[in-house]
Design a protein around this motif. Structure first.
Motif, PDB file in Angstrom:
ATOM      1  N   TRP A  27      -0.047  15.586  13.412  1.00 54.42           N
ATOM      2  CA  TRP A  27       1.016  14.584  13.479  1.00 54.42           C
ATOM      3  C   TRP A  27       2.144  15.023  14.403  1.00 54.42           C
ATOM      4  O   TRP A  27       2.719  14.218  15.122  1.00 54.42           O
ATOM      5  CB  TRP A  27       1.646  14.353  12.091  1.00 54.42           C
ATOM      6  N   THR A  28       2.502  16.309  14.321  1.00 51.24           N
ATOM      7  CA  THR A  28       3.745  16.777  14.935  1.00 51.24           C
ATOM      8  C   THR A  28       3.553  17.803  16.030  1.00 51.24           C
ATOM      9  O   THR A  28       4.501  18.074  16.787  1.00 51.24           O
ATOM     10  CB  THR A  28       4.649  17.398  13.857  1.00 51.24           C
ATOM     11  N   GLY A  29       2.387  18.429  16.096  1.00 53.81           N
ATOM     12  CA  GLY A  29       2.182  19.507  17.052  1.00 53.81           C
ATOM     13  C   GLY A  29       2.788  20.811  16.606  1.00 53.81           C
ATOM     14  O   GLY A  29       2.849  21.777  17.375  1.00 53.81           O
ATOM     15  N   ALA A  30       3.258  20.859  15.353  1.00 50.74           N
ATOM     16  CA  ALA A  30       3.873  22.075  14.811  1.00 50.74           C
ATOM     17  C   ALA A  30       3.392  22.279  13.384  1.00 50.74           C
ATOM     18  O   ALA A  30       2.764  21.396  12.787  1.00 50.74           O
ATOM     19  CB  ALA A  30       5.402  21.965  14.843  1.00 50.74           C
ATOM     20  N   GLU A  58       2.913  11.544   6.302  1.00 51.56           N
ATOM     21  CA  GLU A  58       3.832  12.227   7.222  1.00 51.56           C
ATOM     22  C   GLU A  58       5.281  12.011   6.805  1.00 51.56           C
ATOM     23  O   GLU A  58       6.084  12.952   6.793  1.00 51.56           O
ATOM     24  CB  GLU A  58       3.624  11.736   8.655  1.00 51.56           C
ATOM     25  N   GLN A  59       5.631  10.775   6.453  1.00 59.00           N
ATOM     26  CA  GLN A  59       7.001  10.501   6.016  1.00 59.00           C
ATOM     27  C   GLN A  59       7.364  11.299   4.769  1.00 59.00           C
ATOM     28  O   GLN A  59       8.449  11.884   4.674  1.00 59.00           O
ATOM     29  CB  GLN A  59       7.165   9.003   5.757  1.00 59.00           C
ATOM     30  N   LEU A  60       6.445  11.337   3.804  1.00 60.24           N
ATOM     31  CA  LEU A  60       6.700  12.091   2.580  1.00 60.24           C
ATOM     32  C   LEU A  60       6.771  13.586   2.858  1.00 60.24           C
ATOM     33  O   LEU A  60       7.619  14.295   2.296  1.00 60.24           O
ATOM     34  CB  LEU A  60       5.614  11.799   1.549  1.00 60.24           C
ATOM     35  N   ALA A  61       5.901  14.077   3.743  1.00 56.95           N
ATOM     36  CA  ALA A  61       5.907  15.501   4.062  1.00 56.95           C
ATOM     37  C   ALA A  61       7.256  15.920   4.643  1.00 56.95           C
ATOM     38  O   ALA A  61       7.813  16.964   4.252  1.00 56.95           O
ATOM     39  CB  ALA A  61       4.788  15.818   5.051  1.00 56.95           C
ATOM     40  N   ARG A  62       7.787  15.132   5.538  1.00 56.68           N
ATOM     41  CA  ARG A  62       9.084  15.468   6.143  1.00 56.68           C
ATOM     42  C   ARG A  62      10.190  15.475   5.087  1.00 56.68           C
ATOM     43  O   ARG A  62      11.099  16.310   5.122  1.00 56.68           O
ATOM     44  CB  ARG A  62       9.411  14.487   7.269  1.00 56.68           C
ATOM     45  N   VAL A  81       0.839  -1.200   0.000  1.00 53.84           N
ATOM     46  CA  VAL A  81       0.000   0.000   0.000  1.00 53.84           C
ATOM     47  C   VAL A  81       0.872   1.248   0.000  1.00 53.84           C
ATOM     48  O   VAL A  81       0.616   2.211  -0.741  1.00 53.84           O
ATOM     49  CB  VAL A  81      -0.961  -0.007   1.206  1.00 53.84           C
ATOM     50  N   ARG A  82       1.914   1.253   0.819  1.00 56.18           N
ATOM     51  CA  ARG A  82       2.816   2.408   0.857  1.00 56.18           C
ATOM     52  C   ARG A  82       3.448   2.645  -0.508  1.00 56.18           C
ATOM     53  O   ARG A  82       3.539   3.787  -0.973  1.00 56.18           O
ATOM     54  CB  ARG A  82       3.900   2.203   1.921  1.00 56.18           C
ATOM     55  N   ALA A  83       3.892   1.571  -1.160  1.00 55.25           N
ATOM     56  CA  ALA A  83       4.497   1.712  -2.485  1.00 55.25           C
ATOM     57  C   ALA A  83       3.498   2.281  -3.489  1.00 55.25           C
ATOM     58  O   ALA A  83       3.845   3.139  -4.316  1.00 55.25           O
ATOM     59  CB  ALA A  83       5.021   0.357  -2.964  1.00 55.25           C
ATOM     60  N   ALA A  84       2.257   1.821  -3.413  1.00 51.94           N
ATOM     61  CA  ALA A  84       1.224   2.329  -4.326  1.00 51.94           C
ATOM     62  C   ALA A  84       0.919   3.804  -4.052  1.00 51.94           C
ATOM     63  O   ALA A  84       0.708   4.594  -4.986  1.00 51.94           O
ATOM     64  CB  ALA A  84      -0.044   1.488  -4.200  1.00 51.94           C
TER      65      ALA A  84
END
Length: 322
Positions: free
Chosen positions: A305-308, A269-273, A220-223
């Motif tokens: 996700w991060t509080g920021a 979240e991973q992609l955003a970072r 799913v993550r890969a897709a």
């Protein structure tokens, strides 16, 4: 992917021969495809680097690439309508080559490489991977295509490399190459959908066999890496790409102790970072790449996700326009 191995295609023999590089001291090369661990694959390229002894060797590789040098996934990509579609197909079947993830993002076409965890690949290998995209674009369009931006975590630059890419290689948080929207959409003269339909079933069969030991969440993550930049965050879109029904997909995720929304959230979240470390991307563009309807929706999600806010967590010196 689960195997964590690279496939060394026998076509590289012809390529190295054309480049005048002796393979006598490269024992991994055999007549058929060879499976190498990440360490073995990196050592293979280190050996080539020593044998070539040429800082501009990536340029020579790019200029020497021809159709016969490509393995089936790359050859099939030449059947695509344009560079963007070719990149999407290669991203989908890249695991057949090795455990590298190719992120395809827009609105202009940016191709970013994510290498396996552990020691970093040599600058030769990274530069050669990026030079491949110039070669593919030129072979497909029969035009002199240049990149708009090239970044490497360990910057490797020279006048010859700048001339080949059409832009200097700069240090950045990712190994990536970008093309203008016009070049990304320029028609491939090699387009052949009938031949692609012959390639696709076998490539999917091989990919399915490779993915057999992957978890559903991994798939799913890969897709999502492919669907989100296209504006689709739906379970239906992912299920279609994975050839299952949304109900079956959700059921499989539940057996792994998760669900679609949880995988979507962590992937975003991973992609955003990662995107925030790229100074060329505005917050609005990142929201677009993550398939949010608007920037405010992205801000709210990021804060949950991060509080920021995204701007507050952007690395120092990488702030850009909103």
């Amino acid at each position: 992917m689960a195997t964590g191995r690279f496939t060394l295609d026998p076509g590289i023999r012809a390529l190295l021969h054309d480049l005048g590089v002796s393979t006598d001291r490269v024992p991994e090369l055999e007549q058929g495809p060879v499976m190498l661990t990440v360490d073995e694959y990196y050592r293979f390229w280190d050996a080539i680097d020593r044998e070539a002894g040429d800082p501009d060797f990536p340029v020579r590789i790019g200029r020497a690439l021809s159709v016969e040098s490509f393995n089936p996934p790359f050859f099939a990509a030449l059947c695509s309508a344009d560079l963007r579609r070719a990149a999407e197909r290669i991203a989908a079947f890249k695991p057949l080559i090795g455990p590298i993830v190719l992120d395809v993002t827009g609105p202009d076409l940016t191709l970013s490489l994510r290498w396996p965890d552990g020691p970093a690949p040599s600058s030769l290998l990274v530069a050669a991977e990026l030079a491949f995209w110039i070669a593919l674009a030129r072979i497909g369009t029969r035009r002199i295509v240049h990149a708009t931006r090239v970044t490497m975590r360990s910057a490797h630059n020279s006048p010859a490399l700048t001339e080949y890419f059409g832009t200097p290689v700069v240090a950045g948080p990712a190994d990536s190459i970008s093309f203008s929207a016009g070049d990304a959409a320029h028609p491939f003269l090699t387009e052949d959908e009938s031949r692609w339909r012959l390639f696709e079933p076998e490539l999917r069969r091989r990919l399915a066999a490779l993915e057999a030991s992957d978890t559903t969440a991994d798939r799913v993550r890969a897709a999502l890496h492919l669907n989100l930049p296209a504006g689709d965050s739906s379970i239906g879109g992912v299920a279609t790409r994975l050839f299952v029904s949304p109900r079956s997909l959700q059921r499989r995720l539940q057996t792994e102790g998760t669900n679609y929304q949880a995988v979507l959230t962590t992937t975003r979240e991973q992609l955003a970072r990662r995107y925030l470390a790229d100074r060329s991307l505005s917050t609005a563009q990142i929201a677009y790449l993550l398939a949010y309807d608007d920037t405010n929706s992205f801000y709210r999600a990021f804060r949950s996700w991060t509080g920021a806010t995204p701007d507050e967590l952007r690395p120092a010196g990488s702030r850009t326009r909103k």
